[in-house]
Design a protein around this motif. Structure first.
Motif, PDB file in Angstrom:
ATOM      1  N   GLN A  52      11.774  17.957 -28.869  1.00  7.32           N
ATOM      2  CA  GLN A  52      12.395  17.529 -27.611  1.00  7.32           C
ATOM      3  C   GLN A  52      13.152  18.682 -26.945  1.00  7.32           C
ATOM      4  O   GLN A  52      13.112  18.852 -25.730  1.00  7.32           O
ATOM      5  CB  GLN A  52      13.337  16.353 -27.874  1.00  7.32           C
ATOM      6  N   GLU A  55      10.734  20.860 -25.256  1.00  6.88           N
ATOM      7  CA  GLU A  55      10.247  20.271 -24.025  1.00  6.88           C
ATOM      8  C   GLU A  55      11.252  20.465 -22.888  1.00  6.88           C
ATOM      9  O   GLU A  55      10.875  20.780 -21.751  1.00  6.88           O
ATOM     10  CB  GLU A  55       9.960  18.785 -24.235  1.00  6.88           C
ATOM     11  N   VAL A  56      12.566  20.290 -23.198  1.00  9.69           N
ATOM     12  CA  VAL A  56      13.615  20.494 -22.185  1.00  9.69           C
ATOM     13  C   VAL A  56      13.628  21.953 -21.724  1.00  9.69           C
ATOM     14  O   VAL A  56      13.696  22.255 -20.523  1.00  9.69           O
ATOM     15  CB  VAL A  56      14.991  20.089 -22.734  1.00  9.69           C
ATOM     16  N   SER A  57      13.536  22.874 -22.708  1.00  9.05           N
ATOM     17  CA  SER A  57      13.532  24.299 -22.358  1.00  9.05           C
ATOM     18  C   SER A  57      12.322  24.654 -21.513  1.00  9.05           C
ATOM     19  O   SER A  57      12.406  25.438 -20.570  1.00  9.05           O
ATOM     20  CB  SER A  57      13.553  25.153 -23.632  1.00  9.05           C
ATOM     21  N   GLN A  59      10.718  22.623 -19.516  1.00  4.85           N
ATOM     22  CA  GLN A  59      10.910  22.072 -18.179  1.00  4.85           C
ATOM     23  C   GLN A  59      11.839  22.965 -17.350  1.00  4.85           C
ATOM     24  O   GLN A  59      11.591  23.205 -16.164  1.00  4.85           O
ATOM     25  CB  GLN A  59      11.481  20.660 -18.272  1.00  4.85           C
ATOM     26  N   LYS A  60      12.908  23.467 -18.000  1.00  3.33           N
ATOM     27  CA  LYS A  60      13.821  24.374 -17.297  1.00  3.33           C
ATOM     28  C   LYS A  60      13.092  25.654 -16.885  1.00  3.33           C
ATOM     29  O   LYS A  60      13.268  26.158 -15.770  1.00  3.33           O
ATOM     30  CB  LYS A  60      15.017  24.728 -18.186  1.00  3.33           C
TER      31      LYS A  60
END
Length: 451
Positions: A52, A55-57, A59-60
């Motif tokens: 997760q 995935e956040v990284s 997206q950033k």
């Protein structure tokens, strides 16, 4: 029948497990320790959280890439704009400020300065002239040491010569009528009023470049004038004048005088640096580094060369936006007629010369460290050069002063100056009424100078 069943399972230690089976009711029954197959929940949750986070990284990163793609053209445009603006100053890198000056040239300047100081000491010997002679001797020794040691610090020597030259110019014989009197004892202005006059040019707002003011008359004659520029706001050959302030404000009883037969004649006006002094129009001659004059009474033109003066948009007033054809600017104050310009030898910095109106020749010259392209306009008051810079569309700031009496500079001034439009074509002072006159993109403004 005993069957041996080899069960290979992954244990925590990473070894295989051997299990012995027993035949029972025709079946092979084995007892297996199932605890070694327990699901690794903690590891799974850790891996899930790590995924997760990835995935956040990601997206950033994707968001940053999208934003970068949007900002990159803007950054490219800014870079191209800065590059284009810096292109104007490339001459500094090729033959200006950053090139070492030839030692022989410095020696010639030193010799010329020796002659100026010697003449000043002969005409009017003072403690200052004696001090200058001693300082020049010291500089001479430093220059000779450069020859012998082959170690050059020419820019430093050139700066010392500039400062000594300014002091020497102040020591030279100056006529009594050129000396400061009355309010000029204060030397530096303390403030500038709000506009006293705000009037559209009689030629219309389309004439955004030109000059206007009151005749700097020794006899105190009240004559107001306007000189517009045409042909790309560059040339002119007409000056309109009014016999009184009332006539000027009412737009009546004016007379249009032809300074030259046409806008492209050799005696025509170039640039908005014009001024009217005691019935004589002074201006930059058509396309040349020369100062021209036209006498309203005799109808005669005269001219004098300005050595090394940059022309044809080499050293215009700039700061925020360049005002074309402002290389040479005229000014008048209680101490006489002045011409403001810049030269390569002074690295594009402003030079101011005092002009003898009787013979139309330059008698004194001071060199400043103020880069001419870094100001929007300049004017003279009581022998002090003032320079302005852009604040916004409706405000300028007088931020710099150079005193010809002392040779000292002050860039800590902050005198506000109002305007009605962004661009300033001409700004000059009139000692007759102690007012500043501004040609502001087709608008005519005047201000009271406060001491």
């Amino acid at each position: 029948m005993i069957l041996l069943v080899l069960l290979l399972t992954a244990t925590q230690a990473g070894h295989a497990q051997r299990v012995q089976g027993v035949e029972k009711d025709g079946l092979c029954v084995c007892e297996v320790n199932s605890t070694i197959w327990a699901f690794p929940t903690a590891k799974y949750e850790g891996a899930t959280q790590l995924l997760q986070g990835c995935e956040v990284s990601l997206q950033k990163l994707q968001t940053q890439v999208v934003m970068s793609n949007k900002e990159l053209p803007k950054m490219q445009a800014t870079l191209e704009n800065v590059t284009a603006r810096l292109q104007r100053f490339q001459y500094l890198n090729t033959h200006g400020l950053y090139n070492a000056l030839h030692l022989r040239q410095v020696s010639e300047e030193l010799q010329e300065l020796h002659q100026i100081v010697s003449q000043a000491d002969k005409d009017r010997p003072t403690a200052e002239t004696q001090k200058l002679r001693k300082e020049l001797q010291k500089v001479q020794k430093d220059v000779e040491k450069m020859y012998t040691d082959n170690v050059f610090n020419l820019e430093s020597v050139r700066e010392r010569l500039r400062f000594l030259n300014n002091r020497a110019q102040t020591c030279r014989t100056i006529p009594d009528y050129f000396r400061s009197k009355g309010y000029c004892s204060h030397r530096i202005m303390s403030n500038i009023s709000s506009p006293l006059i705000t009037k559209l040019s009689p030629f219309g707002k389309s004439y955004i470049s030109g000059a206007w003011g009151r005749d700097t008359s020794i006899e105190g004659e009240e004559r107001y004038w306007v000189q517009p520029l045409v042909n790309g706001h560059r040339f002119g050959n007409i000056i309109r004048y009014y016999p009184s302030f009332e006539d000027f404000m009412a737009g009546r009883n004016h007379r249009d005088e032809s300074i030259a037969p046409s806008n492209t004649h050799t005696d025509a006006v170039q640039g908005p640096g014009t001024i009217l002094y005691d019935g004589v129009v002074y201006y930059q001659c058509y396309t040349t580094a020369e100062l021209c004059s036209y006498n309203l009474k005799t109808k005669k033109n005269e001219r004098v060369k300005l050595p090394e003066a940059g022309v044809n948009n080499k050293f215009p007033y700039c700061y925020y936006n360049c005002r074309d054809w402002t290389d040479i600017d005229l000014a008048a104050d209680s101490e006489g007629l002045w011409v403001l310009y810049a030269t390569d030898s002074n690295h594009g910095n402003m030079v101011l010369s005092r002009v003898d109106r009787e013979g139309l020749n330059v008698t004194h010259t001071w060199k400043t460290r103020l880069f001419k392209r870094s100001v929007t306009n300049a004017f003279m008051v009581c022998g002090v050069l003032y320079a302005t810079r852009y604040v916004d569309q409706y405000k300028e700031e007088v931020f710099y002063a150079f005193d010809t009496a002392t040779g000292l500079e002050d860039n800590t001034l902050s005198l506000p100056l109002e305007k009605v439009s962004a661009g300033i074509a001409n700004l000059h002072y009139n000692p007759t009424d102690m007012k500043l006159y501004m040609y502001n993109d087709g608008y005519l403004l005047s201000f009271q100078a406060i001491f």
